[in-house]
Motif scaffolding. Structure first.
Motif, mmCIF file in Angstrom:
data_model
loop_
_atom_site.group_PDB
_atom_site.id
_atom_site.type_symbol
_atom_site.label_atom_id
_atom_site.label_comp_id
_atom_site.label_asym_id
_atom_site.label_seq_id
_atom_site.Cartn_x
_atom_site.Cartn_y
_atom_site.Cartn_z
ATOM 1 N N GLY A 30 0.774 -1.239 0.000
ATOM 2 C CA GLY A 30 0.000 0.000 0.000
ATOM 3 C C GLY A 30 0.802 1.285 0.000
ATOM 4 N N SER A 117 1.199 3.738 6.453
ATOM 5 C CA SER A 117 0.095 2.904 6.941
ATOM 6 C C SER A 117 0.658 1.758 7.771
ATOM 7 N N VAL A 120 2.262 -0.923 5.521
ATOM 8 C CA VAL A 120 3.553 -0.519 4.947
ATOM 9 C C VAL A 120 4.630 -0.547 6.027
#
Length: 133
Positions: A30, A117, A120
């Motif tokens: 992501g 995030s 990640v």
């Protein structure tokens, strides 16, 4: 004294698969597209033997899989293998590879607004662990 490192074509493929695969893993987890671009620039900007290997035009990076898990099954062992093969021949180049990959990871993970995030950040920790294994 100059250390001569001899890398086979397979060794070079392992280095490229590991480094560019780490960027692919972060993208799959992501990381923003802009971050992946910045991370790729980091890899092509590397110096030393690692820089020459990563900047070479090559078609030997074959990352396959339909899930992040399948991609990780290829990339994480390649990161560990790359560190091992460089560490056996030239610990300085192993450090160079590790630093280059970690700067690329940071570039990919921090490119969005705010903190990365959780997915990640978790992938970045797994990449670091594979480098240090």
């Amino acid at each position: 004294m100059t250390v001569t490192i001899i890398l086979t074509d397979q060794d070079k493929s392992t280095l490229r698969t590991a480094a560019y695969g780490a960027v692919s893993l972060l993208a799959a987890a992501g990381a923003p597209h802009k971050g992946s671009t910045q991370a790729s620039i980091v890899l092509t900007s590397a110096t030393g033997l690692v820089g020459h290997v990563l900047a070479a035009k090559s078609k030997d990076i074959h990352l396959q899989g339909k899930s992040v898990a399948e991609l990780a099954d290829q990339v994480l062992p390649a990161l560990t293998a790359a560190m091992s093969l460089l560490g056996q021949q030239d610990p300085g180049e192993a450090d160079n590879f590790r630093d280059t990959v970690l700067v690329a990871v940071e570039a990919a993970a921090r490119s969005g607004k705010g903190e990365p995030s959780p997915a990640v950040a978790a992938m970045a920790r797994k990449i670091t662990a594979a480098l240090d294994a």
